[in-house]
Design a protein around this motif. Structure first.
Motif, mmCIF file in Angstrom:
data_model
loop_
_atom_site.group_PDB
_atom_site.id
_atom_site.type_symbol
_atom_site.label_atom_id
_atom_site.label_comp_id
_atom_site.label_asym_id
_atom_site.label_seq_id
_atom_site.Cartn_x
_atom_site.Cartn_y
_atom_site.Cartn_z
ATOM 1 N N ALA A 140 0.751 -1.127 -0.037
ATOM 2 C CA ALA A 140 0.153 -0.139 -0.059
ATOM 3 C C ALA A 140 0.758 1.333 -0.111
ATOM 4 O O ALA A 140 0.137 2.541 -0.194
ATOM 5 N N LEU B 264 -2.640 -1.367 -9.365
ATOM 6 C CA LEU B 264 -3.475 -0.375 -8.807
ATOM 7 C C LEU B 264 -3.264 0.104 -7.387
ATOM 8 O O LEU B 264 -3.525 1.254 -6.877
ATOM 9 N N GLU B 265 -2.418 -0.606 -6.706
ATOM 10 C CA GLU B 265 -2.249 -0.194 -5.224
ATOM 11 C C GLU B 265 -1.194 1.021 -5.715
ATOM 12 O O GLU B 265 -1.016 1.826 -4.560
ATOM 13 N N THR B 266 -0.247 0.964 -6.382
ATOM 14 C CA THR B 266 0.731 1.966 -6.720
ATOM 15 C C THR B 266 0.004 3.223 -7.148
ATOM 16 O O THR B 266 0.350 4.223 -6.359
ATOM 17 N N LEU B 267 -1.008 3.227 -7.949
ATOM 18 C CA LEU B 267 -1.509 4.381 -8.076
ATOM 19 C C LEU B 267 -2.577 4.974 -7.175
ATOM 20 O O LEU B 267 -2.340 6.309 -7.030
ATOM 21 N N ILE B 268 -3.071 4.146 -6.312
ATOM 22 C CA ILE B 268 -3.757 4.654 -5.163
ATOM 23 C C ILE B 268 -2.717 5.245 -4.325
ATOM 24 O O ILE B 268 -3.001 6.466 -3.838
ATOM 25 N N SER B 269 -1.714 4.860 -4.168
ATOM 26 C CA SER B 269 -0.620 5.461 -3.100
ATOM 27 C C SER B 269 -0.240 6.857 -3.538
ATOM 28 O O SER B 269 0.123 7.575 -2.854
ATOM 29 N N TYR B 270 -0.138 7.030 -4.974
ATOM 30 C CA TYR B 270 0.136 8.433 -5.687
ATOM 31 C C TYR B 270 -1.367 9.088 -5.756
ATOM 32 O O TYR B 270 -1.368 10.437 -6.038
ATOM 33 N N GLY B 271 -2.496 8.746 -5.018
ATOM 34 C CA GLY B 271 -3.557 9.638 -5.065
ATOM 35 C C GLY B 271 -4.218 9.477 -6.497
ATOM 36 O O GLY B 271 -4.814 10.471 -6.693
ATOM 37 N N VAL C 151 -6.208 7.092 -8.207
ATOM 38 C CA VAL C 151 -7.389 6.363 -8.495
ATOM 39 C C VAL C 151 -7.591 5.595 -7.165
ATOM 40 O O VAL C 151 -6.738 5.126 -6.442
ATOM 41 N N ARG C 152 -8.935 5.279 -6.795
ATOM 42 C CA ARG C 152 -9.253 4.579 -5.669
ATOM 43 C C ARG C 152 -10.199 3.466 -5.767
ATOM 44 O O ARG C 152 -11.030 2.789 -5.271
ATOM 45 N N HIS C 153 -10.478 3.050 -7.293
ATOM 46 C CA HIS C 153 -11.215 1.906 -7.631
ATOM 47 C C HIS C 153 -10.771 1.389 -8.888
ATOM 48 O O HIS C 153 -9.616 1.789 -9.529
#
Length: 234
Positions: free
Chosen positions: A52, A100-107, A109-111
């Motif tokens: 995460a 996806l977890e990498t993109l979420i960590s950079y703010g 995407v959340r889905h």
């Protein structure tokens, strides 16, 4: 290993900044207890995805490289992330590998990603969210490194090909053909990429990937002179 040099080779981190912080503290303690002229960190790739805290992991590594002598090798996960900046068709593959977890960590995407238009939008958003220092870090990653009797690559090498002629794709992706080989590669190959329960020491290779993302055990192989030892977060 040359006299006066100690290498700390660190396995796949996969967004576990917490484990990286713990491991670096233990390495610092080792250096204080056993001072040496040259302490060289070799990171074996796969810093992002699955865990995460990929962004925090890259932050830590950028900072570490500014304060210590370190070699950062490219993993297959970094290769795909970099390519996704210019090729949206690779996003599906990246997502299957934990992107996806990498993109979420950079703010970003959340889905989960959906249509092609959403993917293009996420690509643009990832460009905007990626700090210049992170982009420079990812683009400057090396495919391999050697020192003394040891050769370092993320996944391994192709048997029967001279170390100086290895293809980057093999050094980032190879598995069975390398892992099952009993041939002398010319140097002992230190690698990650394929998780194992414990560090694997074979006559021709050492696997440092102990699956830290899932197991909580991030491992470091310590090489000095003719000796090998291990520091980990267990």
């Amino acid at each position: 290993m040359p006299a006066g040099t100690r290498i700390y080779a660190i396995g796949d981190i996969h967004g576990r900044a917490d484990l990286l912080d713990e491991l670096l503290c233990r390495i610092n303690e080792d250096i204080k207890i056993r001072p040496i002229g040259r302490s060289l960190y070799v990171f074996l790739g796969d810093y992002i995805d699955r865990g995460a805290r990929s962004r925090e992991t890259i932050d830590r590594l950028v900072e570490h490289g500014q304060n210590c002598e370190a070699i950062f090798l490219k993993g297959n996960h970094e290769q795909i992330a970099i390519k996704c900046l210019s090729d949206p068709s690779l996003f599906d593959q990246w997502m299957r590998l934990g992107g996806l977890e990498t993109l979420i960590s950079y703010g970003v995407v959340r889905h989960a990603l959906g249509s092609g238009r959403q993917i293009v939008e996420m690509q643009a958003a990832f460009h905007r969210a990626l700090p210049r220092s992170h982009l420079r870090f990812l683009r400057d990653l090396q495919p391999s490194f050697f020192c003394g009797d040891f050769f370092f690559a993320h996944a391994g090498v192709r048997p029967d090909v001279d170390l100086s002629k290895q293809k980057e794709s093999d050094m980032l992706w190879i598995r069975d053909e390398f892992l099952s080989s009993r041939k002398d590669f010319g140097k002992i190959v230190v690698h990650g990429h394929t998780p194992a329960r414990d560090i694997e020491v074979e006559p021709n290779r050492v696997n440092v990937d102990t699956g830290g993302f899932a197991t909580g055990r991030l491992s470091c192989l310590v090489i000095e002179g003719k000796s090998l030892s291990v520091i980990d977060t267990r």
